[in-house]
Design a protein around this motif. Structure first.
Motif, PDB file in Angstrom:
ATOM      1  N   UNK A   1      28.102 -10.686 -13.020  1.00  0.00           N
ATOM      2  CA  UNK A   1      27.188 -11.243 -12.584  1.00  0.00           C
ATOM      3  C   UNK A   1      26.482 -10.416 -11.444  1.00  0.00           C
TER       4      UNK A   1
ATOM      5  N   UNK B   1      25.292  -6.997 -12.793  1.00  0.00           N
ATOM      6  CA  UNK B   1      23.794  -7.212 -13.524  1.00  0.00           C
ATOM      7  C   UNK B   1      22.634  -7.279 -12.500  1.00  0.00           C
ATOM      8  N   UNK B   2      22.935  -8.110 -11.338  1.00  0.00           N
ATOM      9  CA  UNK B   2      21.970  -8.285 -10.320  1.00  0.00           C
ATOM     10  C   UNK B   2      21.616  -6.812  -9.566  1.00  0.00           C
TER      11      UNK B   2
ATOM     12  N   UNK C   1      19.611  -4.655 -12.274  1.00  0.00           N
ATOM     13  CA  UNK C   1      17.982  -5.013 -12.125  1.00  0.00           C
ATOM     14  C   UNK C   1      17.616  -4.755 -10.716  1.00  0.00           C
TER      15      UNK C   1
ATOM     16  N   UNK D   1      16.371  -1.168 -10.649  1.00  0.00           N
ATOM     17  CA  UNK D   1      15.150  -0.907 -11.287  1.00  0.00           C
ATOM     18  C   UNK D   1      14.087  -1.044 -10.713  1.00  0.00           C
ATOM     19  N   UNK D   2      14.137  -2.533 -10.061  1.00  0.00           N
ATOM     20  CA  UNK D   2      12.814  -2.834  -9.374  1.00  0.00           C
ATOM     21  C   UNK D   2      12.653  -1.995  -8.051  1.00  0.00           C
TER      22      UNK D   2
ATOM     23  N   UNK E   1      11.027   1.208  -9.183  1.00  0.00           N
ATOM     24  CA  UNK E   1       9.527   0.764  -9.628  1.00  0.00           C
ATOM     25  C   UNK E   1       8.572   0.543  -8.177  1.00  0.00           C
TER      26      UNK E   1
ATOM     27  N   UNK F   1      24.592 -10.506   0.002  1.00  0.00           N
ATOM     28  CA  UNK F   1      23.890 -11.780   0.260  1.00  0.00           C
ATOM     29  C   UNK F   1      22.738 -11.877   1.406  1.00  0.00           C
TER      30      UNK F   1
ATOM     31  N   UNK G   1      15.849 -20.923  -8.498  1.00  0.00           N
ATOM     32  CA  UNK G   1      16.096 -20.896  -6.886  1.00  0.00           C
ATOM     33  C   UNK G   1      16.694 -22.197  -6.527  1.00  0.00           C
TER      34      UNK G   1
ATOM     35  N   UNK H   1      26.011 -17.832  -8.725  1.00  0.00           N
ATOM     36  CA  UNK H   1      25.849 -16.573  -8.940  1.00  0.00           C
ATOM     37  C   UNK H   1      25.085 -16.414 -10.262  1.00  0.00           C
ATOM     38  N   UNK H   2      25.387 -17.134 -11.179  1.00  0.00           N
ATOM     39  CA  UNK H   2      24.672 -17.044 -12.635  1.00  0.00           C
ATOM     40  C   UNK H   2      23.114 -17.422 -12.234  1.00  0.00           C
TER      41      UNK H   2
ATOM     42  N   UNK I   1      21.435 -16.967  -9.837  1.00  0.00           N
ATOM     43  CA  UNK I   1      20.850 -15.631  -9.087  1.00  0.00           C
ATOM     44  C   UNK I   1      20.571 -14.752 -10.148  1.00  0.00           C
ATOM     45  N   UNK I   2      21.680 -14.209 -10.974  1.00  0.00           N
ATOM     46  CA  UNK I   2      21.717 -13.348 -11.839  1.00  0.00           C
ATOM     47  C   UNK I   2      20.229 -13.550 -12.959  1.00  0.00           C
TER      48      UNK I   2
ATOM     49  N   UNK J   1      17.799 -15.082 -12.127  1.00  0.00           N
ATOM     50  CA  UNK J   1      16.461 -14.995 -11.285  1.00  0.00           C
ATOM     51  C   UNK J   1      16.190 -13.226 -11.089  1.00  0.00           C
ATOM     52  N   UNK J   2      17.156 -12.705 -11.010  1.00  0.00           N
ATOM     53  CA  UNK J   2      16.991 -11.184 -10.944  1.00  0.00           C
ATOM     54  C   UNK J   2      16.508 -10.455 -12.282  1.00  0.00           C
ATOM     55  N   UNK J   3      17.124 -10.906 -13.327  1.00  0.00           N
ATOM     56  CA  UNK J   3      16.922 -10.548 -14.611  1.00  0.00           C
ATOM     57  C   UNK J   3      15.453 -10.903 -15.104  1.00  0.00           C
TER      58      UNK J   3
ATOM     59  N   UNK K   1      12.993 -11.554 -13.095  1.00  0.00           N
ATOM     60  CA  UNK K   1      11.986 -10.607 -12.169  1.00  0.00           C
ATOM     61  C   UNK K   1      12.027  -9.143 -12.777  1.00  0.00           C
ATOM     62  N   UNK K   2      13.237  -8.818 -13.030  1.00  0.00           N
ATOM     63  CA  UNK K   2      13.235  -7.393 -13.533  1.00  0.00           C
ATOM     64  C   UNK K   2      12.509  -7.355 -15.033  1.00  0.00           C
ATOM     65  N   UNK K   3      12.473  -8.409 -16.014  1.00  0.00           N
ATOM     66  CA  UNK K   3      11.854  -8.062 -16.981  1.00  0.00           C
ATOM     67  C   UNK K   3      10.304  -8.366 -16.843  1.00  0.00           C
TER      68      UNK K   3
ATOM     69  N   UNK L   1       8.658  -7.038 -14.199  1.00  0.00           N
ATOM     70  CA  UNK L   1       8.638  -5.905 -13.331  1.00  0.00           C
ATOM     71  C   UNK L   1       8.389  -4.883 -14.949  1.00  0.00           C
ATOM     72  N   UNK L   2       9.206  -4.972 -15.640  1.00  0.00           N
ATOM     73  CA  UNK L   2       9.074  -3.920 -16.905  1.00  0.00           C
ATOM     74  C   UNK L   2       7.730  -4.476 -17.579  1.00  0.00           C
TER      75      UNK L   2
END
Lengths: 153, 136
Positions: free
Chosen positions: A18, A21-22, A25, A28-29, A32, A124, B77, B100-101, B103-104, B106-108, B110-112, B114-115
């Motif tokens: 996980x 993956x964070x 992303x 990428x952000x 950008x 963190x 959050x 953590x999942x 949070x993952x 959340x960031x995914x 956010x990334x999508x 942004x995309x």
């Protein structure tokens, strides 16, 4: 005898996955945001170079926008110099966010490769700094939202 | 003092918990920002200006997008914050995984977003260039 090594901490196998993956992303952000920061810097430079001409046109435009779009009601009470300050603030925020996203990506990647606990702590910590920045942005937005709520109400 | 397993774990969760606290603060302020945004934007519908119907549709779509994504962020959050609260039970590593999942996700998200935003900016540049070249 029971071992006290930090390398033998029981951890779910999905946590590094996980975090990876964070990390991806975030990279990428971050990239950008760096590109957008570059554009914002160019815009700020162009505005500063033609200050007098742009300020006159912009003040008229802002007044018109404040009447046609109630969400931008606060524009009727601010001057062009405020806009410059806002663009400058946005640029600083973007650069800080870009740095934080890149750092999140870096420490997440290090943790994913080596399971290094201090890297995880830094990962963190950078996310926390990002949240503090989001809080400041939200507070600014609430401030302008409240002004817009009472102007042109 | 030796850096034992307990120290390492406490350090790790200490940072995570501090992050979770700020996540909760951001979620609460985001609710305020979202409410004000919706109230200010909804003034459009009662403003009495003669705006073409297509702008109303675009505005409604924009509003749905903003509310939808903001709600997702707020939920992730709060989830992260809530799940991190129970992390002291060291025997259960799944607790950290679920935190953590969140949070993952959340960031995914956010990334999508942004995309999507970057794609829309590039698309609008292309459309502007095409329209500009056709009108000239």
């Amino acid at each position: 005898m029971e071992s006290n090594s930090i390398f033998e901490i029981q951890e779910s196998p999905n946590v590094p996955k996980f975090i990876n993956i964070i990390s991806r992303w975030s990279r990428f952000i971050g990239v950008v945001y760096w590109v957008i920061s570059g554009f914002a810097f160019c815009v700020l430079l162009a505005l500063l170079l033609n200050y007098n001409n742009v300020a006159r046109e912009f003040n008229e435009l802002m007044l018109a926008m404040s009447y046609t779009n109630p969400a931008f009601g606060f524009l009727s009470v601010i001057d062009f110099s405020w806009i410059l300050v806002l663009v400058f603030n946005a640029l600083i925020m973007l650069i800080i966010m870009a740095i934080l996203f890149v750092r999140i990506s870096k420490f997440g990647k290090i943790y994913g490769l080596s399971f290094d606990i201090p890297s995880k702590n830094r990962f963190y910590k950078n996310i926390r700094y990002l949240f503090i920045l989001f809080f400041i942005q939200s507070a600014i937005l609430v401030f302008f939202g409240l002004i817009s709520l009472f102007i042109n109400a | 003092m030796a850096y034992t397993e307990d120290n390492a774990e406490n350090d790790k969760f200490h940072e995570m918990k501090k992050t979770a606290l700020w996540a909760k603060i951001v979620a609460i302020t985001s609710i305020g920002t979202l409410c004000l945004k919706v109230i200010n934007d909804s003034k459009y519908f009662y403003s009495g200006f003669s705006i073409p119907i297509v702008f109303y549709i675009l505005m409604a779509l924009r509003m749905i997008f903003i509310v939808g994504t903001s709600c997702l962020f707020i939920v992730f959050l709060f989830q992260f914050s809530k799940r991190t609260k129970n992390l002291d039970e060291l025997d259960n590593p799944d607790l950290e995984e679920t935190a953590v999942n969140s949070l993952r996700w959340y960031f995914s998200t956010y990334g999508i977003i942004t995309l999507i935003a970057v794609s829309l900016i590039i698309l609008s540049f292309i459309v502007a260039l095409v329209v500009g070249s056709l009108t000239n």
